[in-house]
Design a protein around this motif. Structure first.
Motif, PDB file in Angstrom:
ATOM      1  N   PRO B  95      21.902  -9.284  40.441  1.00  0.00           N
ATOM      2  CA  PRO B  95      23.788  -9.042  40.158  1.00  0.00           C
ATOM      3  C   PRO B  95      24.241  -8.653  39.070  1.00  0.00           C
ATOM      4  O   PRO B  95      25.446  -8.112  38.462  1.00  0.00           O
ATOM      5  CB  PRO B  95      24.232 -10.455  40.092  1.00  0.00           C
ATOM      6  N   LEU B  96      23.789  -9.641  37.180  1.00  0.00           N
ATOM      7  CA  LEU B  96      24.049  -9.762  36.365  1.00  0.00           C
ATOM      8  C   LEU B  96      23.061  -7.771  35.496  1.00  0.00           C
ATOM      9  O   LEU B  96      24.282  -7.280  35.152  1.00  0.00           O
ATOM     10  CB  LEU B  96      23.081 -10.521  35.424  1.00  0.00           C
ATOM     11  N   ILE B 120      22.011  -4.690  25.006  1.00  0.00           N
ATOM     12  CA  ILE B 120      21.332  -5.137  26.390  1.00  0.00           C
ATOM     13  C   ILE B 120      20.081  -4.462  25.863  1.00  0.00           C
ATOM     14  O   ILE B 120      19.291  -5.578  26.286  1.00  0.00           O
ATOM     15  CB  ILE B 120      22.438  -4.568  27.297  1.00  0.00           C
ATOM     16  N   GLU B 121      19.960  -3.356  25.498  1.00  0.00           N
ATOM     17  CA  GLU B 121      18.313  -2.753  25.508  1.00  0.00           C
ATOM     18  C   GLU B 121      17.671  -4.297  24.363  1.00  0.00           C
ATOM     19  O   GLU B 121      16.354  -3.937  24.467  1.00  0.00           O
ATOM     20  CB  GLU B 121      18.215  -1.433  25.293  1.00  0.00           C
ATOM     21  N   LEU B 122      18.164  -4.596  23.485  1.00  0.00           N
ATOM     22  CA  LEU B 122      17.550  -5.201  22.396  1.00  0.00           C
ATOM     23  C   LEU B 122      16.872  -6.262  23.001  1.00  0.00           C
ATOM     24  O   LEU B 122      16.469  -7.028  22.687  1.00  0.00           O
ATOM     25  CB  LEU B 122      18.671  -5.728  21.218  1.00  0.00           C
ATOM     26  N   LEU B 123      18.149  -6.750  24.474  1.00  0.00           N
ATOM     27  CA  LEU B 123      17.069  -8.185  24.685  1.00  0.00           C
ATOM     28  C   LEU B 123      15.688  -7.613  25.582  1.00  0.00           C
ATOM     29  O   LEU B 123      14.732  -8.774  25.098  1.00  0.00           O
ATOM     30  CB  LEU B 123      18.263  -8.331  26.166  1.00  0.00           C
ATOM     31  N   ILE B 126      13.565  -8.285  22.217  1.00  0.00           N
ATOM     32  CA  ILE B 126      12.666  -9.706  21.735  1.00  0.00           C
ATOM     33  C   ILE B 126      11.576 -10.344  22.543  1.00  0.00           C
ATOM     34  O   ILE B 126      11.490 -10.341  23.858  1.00  0.00           O
ATOM     35  CB  ILE B 126      13.965 -10.875  22.263  1.00  0.00           C
ATOM     36  N   TYR B 131      11.728 -16.117  24.047  1.00  0.00           N
ATOM     37  CA  TYR B 131      12.627 -16.881  25.284  1.00  0.00           C
ATOM     38  C   TYR B 131      11.523 -17.719  25.651  1.00  0.00           C
ATOM     39  O   TYR B 131      12.360 -18.611  26.444  1.00  0.00           O
ATOM     40  CB  TYR B 131      12.326 -15.338  26.372  1.00  0.00           C
ATOM     41  N   TRP B 134      13.035 -20.502  23.092  1.00  0.00           N
ATOM     42  CA  TRP B 134      14.252 -20.817  23.472  1.00  0.00           C
ATOM     43  C   TRP B 134      14.859 -21.680  24.766  1.00  0.00           C
ATOM     44  O   TRP B 134      15.763 -22.126  24.649  1.00  0.00           O
ATOM     45  CB  TRP B 134      14.895 -18.995  23.359  1.00  0.00           C
ATOM     46  N   PHE B 183      16.623 -13.512  33.228  1.00  0.00           N
ATOM     47  CA  PHE B 183      17.497 -13.409  31.957  1.00  0.00           C
ATOM     48  C   PHE B 183      16.329 -11.785  31.031  1.00  0.00           C
ATOM     49  O   PHE B 183      16.999 -11.031  30.926  1.00  0.00           O
ATOM     50  CB  PHE B 183      17.726 -14.550  30.585  1.00  0.00           C
ATOM     51  N   LEU B 186      16.788  -9.019  33.096  1.00  0.00           N
ATOM     52  CA  LEU B 186      18.050  -8.389  33.187  1.00  0.00           C
ATOM     53  C   LEU B 186      17.916  -6.806  32.674  1.00  0.00           C
ATOM     54  O   LEU B 186      18.410  -5.563  33.147  1.00  0.00           O
ATOM     55  CB  LEU B 186      18.436  -9.159  32.490  1.00  0.00           C
ATOM     56  N   ARG B 241       8.027  -6.567  35.807  1.00  0.00           N
ATOM     57  CA  ARG B 241       7.706  -7.337  34.571  1.00  0.00           C
ATOM     58  C   ARG B 241       7.499  -8.988  34.734  1.00  0.00           C
ATOM     59  O   ARG B 241       7.041  -9.805  34.246  1.00  0.00           O
ATOM     60  CB  ARG B 241       9.019  -7.001  34.014  1.00  0.00           C
TER      61      ARG B 241
END
Lengths: 280, 321
Positions: B95-96, B120-123, B126, B131, B134, B183, B186, B241
Motif C-alpha cells: 500500500p505504501l 525514495i530510491e535512496l531508501l 541503505i 535497518y 535502527w 519498509f 517499499l 527481496r
C-alpha cells in the motif's frame, strides 16, 4: 450525498492516502538518518579511524574494520568490474539475435536480486572449506560476485544508449569492431558505466551477509588477505548486539560512516547520470 | 611487388579478424561465466546440503525439530517464519509503495518528481544492517510500548484473529521483522510501479479525464488494468527481496525455532538462522542442515524472482509493439 459528491469524496480520500504514503516513505528515510547522526556523532573522533576494535571496556576505534572494508571492497570491485563490463558488452554488442543472450540477461537479473547470504554460502563451500580457514580473499570473491550483475546491467543499458550512427561512423572509417567498442563506444558511455561501478561499490560496502562465513572478523589490525579480516558490517553486527555501551557507541559510529558514504556514492552517481544524459 | 602488397593486405585483414574474434569470444566467455555462476551456486548448495537431505528426506521440509545436540533438524519453523514475515512485509510495503507511485505519477509537481523519487530510491541504498540496528533500537521499542499493547487490547479478544495477537508484547518478533522488511522492500516496489505507470499512453489517461473521471477513477479503471502485469511483477520482485533479506531480520526476529500462532512471538527465518548459527554449527549434520535451508531459500527466491522477471518482460514486449 449525490453520486457526484460521493465520487469527489472518494477521490479526495484516495489522494490523501497517497500523500500520506509518500510522507511515511520520506519520514522513514529521515528517521533512519536522524537516528544514525544522533547516535553516531558522539563516536566521532580520531580514535574511531586510527585505533583497532577494543576488548569490552577498553578504548579503541574501528580503524581495522574500516581498513578491511575498504580493501575488500576495492579488490571485489577490481575483480568484478571487468567481468561485468565484458558480459554487458556481449549482451549489448554481440548478443543481438543470439539465443544465449536473453538467457544470460534473465539469469543476471535473478542474480541481481538473489539473497546475498546464499552467495556467502556458495563462497564458503567454494573457498573456505577448501582452504580450511576464513580469509579476506574469500570475502572479496563473495563481494565480487555481487558486483558483477550490477555492472552487467548498467553496462548493457549504457551501451544501448550510444547512438548506432556513432558505431557506423567508426566502422566506416575502417576501425576493427573491438576498437570501435573500446575506443568509441566505451568512451561515449563512460560516465554511465562509471555510475554503474559506483552503485556496485555502494551496494557491497554495506553487505554483511556474504561476509559472515567468508571474511569472518578479526579483532586485530590484520593486513593478511589470506586470513580473517575485520570489516565494518560485521563489527556493527557484533557490537550493536553486544551488551557493552562503549561497543554500541562504536557500532553507531560505524553505521553512520557507512551509511553516509553509501548515500554520497548514490547521490554522486545519480548526478553523474543526469549530467551525462544532458550532454548526450 | 603486386603480390607482396596483396599478401601484406591479406595478413593485415586476418590479424584484424583474429583480434575481433578474440574480443568477441572473450565477452561471450564472460557471459557464459554468469550462467556457470548460477549453476555453481546450485551445485555447491546441493552438495553441501546432501547429507541432510539423505538423512531426513522430504521429512526435513515438514519437521519442526531443531536439536543440535541430537543432530535432529527440520526446516518448517524457518520456512514458516520466512513466509509469515514476508507476508507482513507485503501488507506493509504494497500500500505504501502504491501510494508513493500514484503520488509521483499523478499528484506531484513536475519539478519535485525527481527529488522525491530519488529520496525514495535512496531508501533502497541503505544497507540491510542499518535497518537492523535502527529496527532494534528505534522501531522495536516503539512497537513494544505503543502498537503491540494496542493490538493485544483491541484485536486480542476477537475469535480467530485474536490468536495472531496473543501473548505479551516482546517488541522483537515476527511482526517487527515484517514491518521492517516492509519498509525495506517499499522502494523496490514503488520504483517499478512508478515506471510501469508511466508506460500508460497519455491518450488513454486524457480520454478518461475528458469524460469526467476523477484521478482515483483514472488510476483504478485505466492505469491499473493497463499495468496489472507490471505491478504484479514489481510486487514479486519486492517479495523476492523480502524472502532473502538477512541482517535486518536477524536483528529483530528474536531467533526462536518455534512455530507460534501469535505474530508478536519471536520466531526465525531461513536467512536469520543461517546468519546466526552457521559459524557456530559444530557437527557436520548441523552444517549440512543449514546448507539445506540455504538451498530451500534459493529455490523459493529463484521461483519468485523468475516469475517477476517474466511478468515484467511481458510488459516490455507489449510496450515495444
Amino acid at each position: 450525498m449525490t453520486l457526484y459528491q460521493r465520487r469527489r469524496a472518494g477521490n479526495v480520500v484516495a489522494l490523501t492516502l497517497s500523500w500520506v504514503a509518500t510522507g511515511i516513505g520520506l519520514l522513514i528515510l529521515f528517521l533512519v538518518l536522524w537516528t544514525l547522526l544522533r547516535n553516531g556523532l558522539p563516536a566521532l573522533g580520531s580514535d574511531l579511524f586510527t585505533k583497532p576494535t577494543p576488548p569490552p571496556g577498553g578504548r579503541g576505534g574501528i580503524g581495522n574494520a574500516i581498513y578491511g572494508s575498504v580493501v575488500m571492497t576495492a579488490v571485489a570491485t577490481l575483480v568484478g568490474t571487468p567481468v561485468g563490463v565484458l558480459t554487458g558488452t556481449y549482451l549489448a554488442e554481440f548478443g543481438r539475435g543470439s539465443r544465449i543472450a536473453p538467457v544470460v540477461r534473465f539469469v543476471n537479473d535473478i542474480l541481481l536480486s538473489a539473497p546475498s547470504i546464499i552467495i556467502g554460502l556458495f563462497v564458503y563451500e567454494l573457498m573456505v572449506v577448501r582452504m580450511g580457514h576464513f580469509s579476506a580473499w574469500a570475502g572479496s570473491v563473495a563481494l565480487a560476485i555481487i558486483v558483477v550483475p550490477v555492472v552487467v546491467r548498467t553496462t548493457e543499458d549504457m551501451l544501448m544508449l550510444v547512438p548506432g550512427s556513432l558505431r557506423e561512423a567508426a566502422i566506416a572509417l575502417g576501425a576493427p569492431q573491438w576498437k570501435v567498442i573500446v575506443s568509441v563506444i566505451y568512451r561515449a558511455a563512460l560516465q554511465g558505466m562509471l555510475t554503474g561501478v559506483m552503485l556496485a561499490v555502494a551496494r557491497i560496502a554495506g553487505e554483511t551477509a556474504p561476509l559472515l562465513f567468508t571474511a569472518f572478523n578479526n579483532q586485530f589490525w590484520s593486513t593478511n588477505m589470506n586470513g580473517p579480516m575485520a570489516n565494518l558490517p560485521y563489527v556493527i553486527f557484533q557490537f550493536a548486539l553486544s551488551p557493552y555501551a562503549d561497543w554500541q557507541v562504536l557500532a553507531w559510529g560505524g553505521a553512520m560512516l557507512i551509511t553516509l558514504a553509501i548515500l554520497m556514492l548514490n547521490i554522486v552517481a545519480r548526478l553523474l547520470t543526469s549530467w551525462s544524459n544532458r550532454t548526450l | 611487388m603486386d603480390l607482396a602488397l596483396s599478401v601484406t593486405k591479406r595478413s593485415g585483414l586476418n590479424s584484424r579478424q583474429i583480434q575481433d574474434a578474440a574480443f568477441r569470444t572473450a565477452t561471450r566467455l564472460f557471459a557464459f561465466g554468469v550462467l556457470i555462476l548460477l549453476g555453481g551456486v546450485v551445485v555447491a548448495l546441493a552438495a553441501g546440503a546432501r547429507p541432510a537431505f539423505e538423512k531426513f528426506g522430504w521429512y526435513f521440509l515438514v519437521s519442526d525439530a531443531w536439536n543440535p545436540v541430537k543432530d535432529n533438524f527440520g526446516a518448517l519453523p524457518a520456512i514458516y517464519g520466512t513466509i509469515v514475515t514476508s507476508a507482513i512485509a507485503m501488507l506493509v510495503g504494497i500500500p505504501l509503495a502504491f501510494g508513493i507511485a500514484v503520488f509521483l505519477t499523478e499528484l506531484c509537481e513536475p519539478h519535485l518528481r525527481r527529488p522525491i523519487g530519488t529520496l525514495i530510491e535512496l531508501l533502497a541504498a541503505i544497507p540491510s544492517i542499518i535497518y537492523g540496528i535502527w529496527g532494534l533500537f528505534v522501531v522495536a521499542p516503539v512497537l513494544q510500548h505503543t502498537v503491540q499493547p494496542a493490538l493485544i487490547q483491541i484485536l486480542g479478544p476477537l475469535p480467530i484473529i485474536g490468536a495472531l495477537f496473543a501473548g505479551p508484547p516482546f517488541g522483537l518478533g515476527m511482526l517487527t521483522a515484517g514491518v521492517i522488511l516492509g519498509f525495506m522492500v517499499l522502494p523496490f516496489i514503488a520504483s517499478v510501479t512508478r515506471d510501469v505507470f508511466l508506460t500508460v499512453p497519455p491518450m488513454l489517461r486524457e480520454s478518461a479525464y475528458g469524460v469526467g473521471a476523477t484521478t482515483s477513477e483514472v488510476i483504478r479503471h485505466i492505469v491499473l488494468p493497463y499495468t496489472r502485469v507490471g505491478v504484479i511483477g514489481g510486487i514479486m520482485l519486492g517479495l523476492g527481496r523480502a524472502l532473502g533479506e538477512t541482517m535486518a531480520v536477524t536483528f529483530v526476529i528474536g531467533n526462536a525455532h518455534r512455530i507460534k500462532a501469535s505474530l508478536l512471538a519471536p520466531g526465525t527465518t531461513i536467512s536469520a538462522t543461517l546468519a546466526n548459527e552457521f559459524t557456530e554449527a559444530v557437527s557436520d549434520m548441523y552444517t549440512a542442515s543449514l546448507f539445506a535451508l540455504g538451498f530451500i531459500l534459493f529455490v523459493i527466491t529463484f521461483i519468485v524472482l523468475a516469475a517477476a522477471k517474466l511478468m515484467l518482460l511481458r510488459l516490455d514486449q507489449r510496450a515495444a509493439k
